[in-house]
Scaffold this active site. Structure first.
Site, short mmCIF file in Angstrom:
data_model
loop_
_atom_site.label_atom_id
_atom_site.label_comp_id
_atom_site.label_asym_id
_atom_site.label_seq_id
_atom_site.Cartn_x
_atom_site.Cartn_y
_atom_site.Cartn_z
CB SER A 147 -0.92 0.02 1.23
OG SER A 147 -1.61 1.25 1.31
CE1 TYR A 160 -4.53 -2.47 4.63
CE2 TYR A 160 -3.74 -0.21 4.33
CZ TYR A 160 -4.14 -1.43 3.80
OH TYR A 160 -4.13 -1.61 2.43
#
Length: 255
Positions: A147, A160
Site C-alpha cells: 500500500s 494497517y
C-alpha cells in the site's frame, strides 16, 4: 499477446477488487489462474467464468486466511484443484493480494483487532510463501500487494499501515533469499482504488478529496494496479526484484 501462456498463477483474494482485476489480467495474458477466496465462493466462480469468457482458464480455491493452518489448507486446495484441471503440479506466479483494512489511531485500536489484521495481512502471506516454496518453480514470480500508506504518515490506520510495512520488508528479504533460483520478488503499492473495500467513495465530496491525492486527479481503478502486477509477472521484469513499486498515480507527490 498471451505472454504468460503455459504458466500457472495463484492470486489470493482474487474474488473481488484489486485481486479480481489481477486474476482477470493474468488470465488474459494466458496463465492458468487459481482464484483464491476466503468465504464467498460465488464471487470467485464469477471471476472464473469471466476469465473463461475472455478465452482464459481458471479455477477457484477456497481457504480462510488469518486462522491456524490457513497456508496448509490453501495449498492442499490448490494442489487438488490444479490436478483436477489438468495443470499438473507447481506454480510460476504467486500474488499475495488478500488483506483486510483497519482504521483507527493508536489509542483506538483494540488488541484483538490488531492481532487480526496482522494475522491476515502479514502472517498469512509469510506462511503461504513458506509452504509454497517447494511448489514455486525456478524463474518464478512473487508479487506482494502492499500500500501507498507505507510512504507517508497515516495515523488514522496505523495498524494497517504497519502490516503493509512488514510486507515491504518481507519483499526485500525474499528477493535476496530467492534470487539464486531466478525468482523475482516485488511489491506493488496502490493508492486509493475504487473497489468495494472503499464504499465511502460513493460520496462525491469524499471521492473528489481522494482523487486530489493523485497527480492525475482521479481515483485508481483495479486495472491500473493489475497492469503493473502483470508486468512484474512477465519476462520483461526478469531484472527487477526487491522493489516496492509505487502504483498510486503519484499520490502525495507534493507533500
Amino acid at each position: 499477446m498471451r505472454t504468460l501462456a503455459g504458466r500457472t498463477a495463484l492470486v489470493t483474494g482474487g474474488s473481488r477488487g484489486i485481486g479480481r482485476g489481477i486474476a482477470e489480467r493474468l488470465g488474459r495474458d494466458g496463465a492458468l489462474v487459481a482464484v483464491h477466496y476466503g468465504r464467498d465462493a460465488e464471487a470467485a466462480e464469477q471471476v472464473v467464468k469471466a476469465i473463461g469468457a475472455a478465452g482464459g482458464r481458471a479455477f477457484a480455491v477456497g481457504a480462510e486466511l488469518g486462522v491456524p493452518g490457513d497456508a496448509q489448507a490453501l495449498w492442499a486446495g490448490f494442489d487438488a484443484a490444479l490436478a483436477a484441471h489438468g495443470g499438473g503440479e507447481g506454480l510460476d506466479i504467486l500474488v499475495n493480494n488478500a488483506g483486510i483494512g483497519q482504521y483507527g489511531r493508536i489509542h483506538e485500536v483494540a488488541e484483538a483487532d490488531f492481532d487480526r489484521v496482522f494475522a491476515v495481512n502479514v502472517k498469512a502471506p509469510f506462511f503461504v510463501v513458506q509452504h509454497g516454496l517447494d511448489r514455486l518453480r525456478d524463474g518464478g514470480r512473487i508479487v506482494n500487494v502492499s500500500s501507498g500508506v507505507t510512504r507517508v504518515a497515516f495515523p488514522t490506520a496505523v495498524s494497517y499501515a504497519m502490516t503493509k510495512g512488514a510486507l515491504n520488508t518481507l519483499t526485500l528479504t525474499l528477493a535476496q533469499e530467492l534470487g539464486p533460483r531466478g525468482i523475482t520478488v516485488n511489491a506493488v503499492l496502490p493508492g486509493v482504488v475504487d473497489t468495494d473495500i472503499n464504499p465511502w467513495l460513493a460520496d462525491p465530496q469524499a471521492r473528489a478529496a481522494a482523487a486530489g491525492y493523485s497527480a492525475f486527479d482521479r481515483v485508481g481503478e483495479a486495472a491500473d494496479v493489475a497492469d503493473v502486477v502483470a508486468f512484474l509477472a512477465s519476462d520483461d521484469a526478469r531484472w527487477v526484484t526487491g522493489q516496492n513499486l509505487d502504483a498510486s498515480g503519484g499520490s502525495n507527490l507534493g507533500v
